[in-house]
Design a protein around this motif. Structure first.
Motif, PDB file in Angstrom:
ATOM      1  N   CYS A 124      27.393  -0.005  -9.721  1.00  0.00           N
ATOM      2  CA  CYS A 124      26.942  -1.332  -9.298  1.00  0.00           C
ATOM      3  C   CYS A 124      25.766  -1.366  -8.321  1.00  0.00           C
ATOM      4  CB  CYS A 124      28.124  -2.056  -8.647  1.00  0.00           C
ATOM      5  SG  CYS A 124      29.536  -2.261  -9.765  1.00  0.00           S
ATOM      6  N   CYS A 125      25.354  -0.232  -7.808  1.00  0.00           N
ATOM      7  CA  CYS A 125      24.335  -0.235  -6.758  1.00  0.00           C
ATOM      8  C   CYS A 125      23.222   0.769  -7.038  1.00  0.00           C
ATOM      9  CB  CYS A 125      24.969   0.138  -5.411  1.00  0.00           C
ATOM     10  SG  CYS A 125      26.469  -0.789  -5.018  1.00  0.00           S
ATOM     11  N   THR A 126      22.037   0.439  -6.552  1.00  0.00           N
ATOM     12  CA  THR A 126      20.891   1.337  -6.629  1.00  0.00           C
ATOM     13  C   THR A 126      20.472   1.658  -5.208  1.00  0.00           C
ATOM     14  OG1 THR A 126      20.158   0.317  -8.693  1.00  0.00           O
ATOM     15  CG2 THR A 126      18.512   1.582  -7.472  1.00  0.00           C
ATOM     16  N   ALA A 127      20.273   2.937  -4.921  1.00  0.00           N
ATOM     17  CA  ALA A 127      19.869   3.348  -3.570  1.00  0.00           C
ATOM     18  C   ALA A 127      18.480   2.806  -3.256  1.00  0.00           C
ATOM     19  CB  ALA A 127      19.875   4.866  -3.458  1.00  0.00           C
ATOM     20  N   ASN A 128      18.349   2.221  -2.074  1.00  0.00           N
ATOM     21  CA  ASN A 128      17.042   1.756  -1.630  1.00  0.00           C
ATOM     22  C   ASN A 128      16.187   2.972  -1.281  1.00  0.00           C
ATOM     23  OD1 ASN A 128      18.045  -0.816  -1.859  1.00  0.00           O
ATOM     24  ND2 ASN A 128      18.389  -1.104   0.318  1.00  0.00           N
ATOM     25  N   PRO A 129      14.869   2.889  -1.488  1.00  0.00           N
ATOM     26  CA  PRO A 129      14.001   4.024  -1.168  1.00  0.00           C
ATOM     27  C   PRO A 129      13.839   4.185   0.343  1.00  0.00           C
ATOM     28  CG  PRO A 129      12.695   2.139  -1.836  1.00  0.00           C
ATOM     29  CD  PRO A 129      14.131   1.750  -2.043  1.00  0.00           C
ATOM     30  N   ALA A 130      13.267   5.299   0.731  1.00  0.00           N
ATOM     31  CA  ALA A 130      12.943   5.556   2.138  1.00  0.00           C
ATOM     32  C   ALA A 130      11.450   5.286   2.340  1.00  0.00           C
ATOM     33  CB  ALA A 130      13.292   6.990   2.506  1.00  0.00           C
ATOM     34  N   CYS A 131      11.058   5.155   3.573  1.00  0.00           N
ATOM     35  CA  CYS A 131       9.675   4.805   3.912  1.00  0.00           C
ATOM     36  C   CYS A 131       8.670   5.927   3.666  1.00  0.00           C
ATOM     37  CB  CYS A 131       9.601   4.395   5.389  1.00  0.00           C
ATOM     38  SG  CYS A 131      10.420   2.824   5.741  1.00  0.00           S
ATOM     39  N   GLY A 132       9.137   7.122   3.383  1.00  0.00           N
ATOM     40  CA  GLY A 132       8.305   8.312   3.243  1.00  0.00           C
ATOM     41  C   GLY A 132       6.842   8.146   2.914  1.00  0.00           C
ATOM     42  N   THR A 133       6.482   7.424   1.873  1.00  0.00           N
ATOM     43  CA  THR A 133       5.079   7.333   1.454  1.00  0.00           C
ATOM     44  C   THR A 133       4.469   5.962   1.740  1.00  0.00           C
ATOM     45  OG1 THR A 133       5.728   6.662  -0.782  1.00  0.00           O
ATOM     46  CG2 THR A 133       5.410   9.038  -0.389  1.00  0.00           C
ATOM     47  N   PHE A 134       5.202   5.103   2.477  1.00  0.00           N
ATOM     48  CA  PHE A 134       4.670   3.766   2.768  1.00  0.00           C
ATOM     49  C   PHE A 134       3.536   3.888   3.776  1.00  0.00           C
ATOM     50  CE2 PHE A 134       4.422  -0.356   4.792  1.00  0.00           C
ATOM     51  CZ  PHE A 134       4.534  -1.220   3.714  1.00  0.00           C
ATOM     52  N   ALA A 135       2.405   3.256   3.489  1.00  0.00           N
ATOM     53  CA  ALA A 135       1.235   3.310   4.384  1.00  0.00           C
ATOM     54  C   ALA A 135       1.207   2.068   5.267  1.00  0.00           C
ATOM     55  CB  ALA A 135      -0.039   3.394   3.554  1.00  0.00           C
ATOM     56  N   CYS A 136       1.312   2.280   6.567  1.00  0.00           N
ATOM     57  CA  CYS A 136       1.278   1.172   7.509  1.00  0.00           C
ATOM     58  C   CYS A 136      -0.174   0.733   7.733  1.00  0.00           C
ATOM     59  CB  CYS A 136       1.891   1.586   8.843  1.00  0.00           C
ATOM     60  SG  CYS A 136       3.670   1.922   8.730  1.00  0.00           S
ATOM     61  N   PRO A 137      -0.404  -0.576   7.881  1.00  0.00           N
ATOM     62  CA  PRO A 137      -1.756  -1.059   8.129  1.00  0.00           C
ATOM     63  C   PRO A 137      -2.177  -0.773   9.577  1.00  0.00           C
ATOM     64  CG  PRO A 137      -0.208  -2.897   8.169  1.00  0.00           C
ATOM     65  CD  PRO A 137       0.571  -1.659   7.770  1.00  0.00           C
ATOM     66  N   GLY A 138      -3.443  -0.982   9.863  1.00  0.00           N
ATOM     67  CA  GLY A 138      -3.930  -0.799  11.229  1.00  0.00           C
ATOM     68  C   GLY A 138      -3.144  -1.657  12.199  1.00  0.00           C
TER      69      GLY A 138
END
Length: 136
Positions: free
Chosen positions: A83-97
């Motif tokens: 019933c559930c899908t694991a949420n991803p981790a922030c690993g490759t998320f690019a934060c803005p300035g």
């Protein structure tokens, strides 16, 4: 059938009903006991199989997003993998300035990471106390 003597016997007059051991349940159903005796000479799915529940009755733990409520569970009890899908981790998320990245293993709040999940706003200089000889 005519009996072979003045007394009829079960062997002469009766046919044993089959058991559910002869039934293969369809997808989305779980087999009842194979020793269940069927109500007629042909077993039916309705008497030998139980429909698996839907995910609408399952609550996903933190860090997971619910699949569609009408998703059928794999057995008579729903489990997280049904019933559930694991949420991803922030690993490759690019934060803005103006933002600093949180730890790469920070779990996002849904299936898509967003700035509020993965980034912390950098402070503004308005909160910084300049030392003597300097001005803001």
């Amino acid at each position: 059938t005519v009996c072979s003597s003045l007394s009829c016997s079960q062997a002469e007059c009766c046919t044993a009903l089959p058991t559910c051991s002869t039934v293969t349940c369809s997808s989305g159903f779980t087999a009842n006991s194979v020793s269940t005796v069927c109500g007629s000479l042909s077993c039916r799915q309705a008497e030998c199989c139980t429909a698996n529940p839907k995910c609408s009755s399952y609550s996903c733990p933190g860090g997971y997003t619910a699949k569609a409520a009408n998703t059928t569970c794999s057995s008579l009890s729903c489990v997280r993998t049904d019933c559930c899908t694991a949420n991803p981790a922030c690993g490759t998320f690019a934060c803005p300035g103006g933002y600093t990245a949180k730890a790469a293993n920070t779990t996002c709040s849904s299936l898509s990471c967003v700035r509020t999940d993965c980034c912390t706003a950098n402070p503004a200089c308005g909160t910084f106390a300049c030392p003597g000889g300097y001005t803001a």
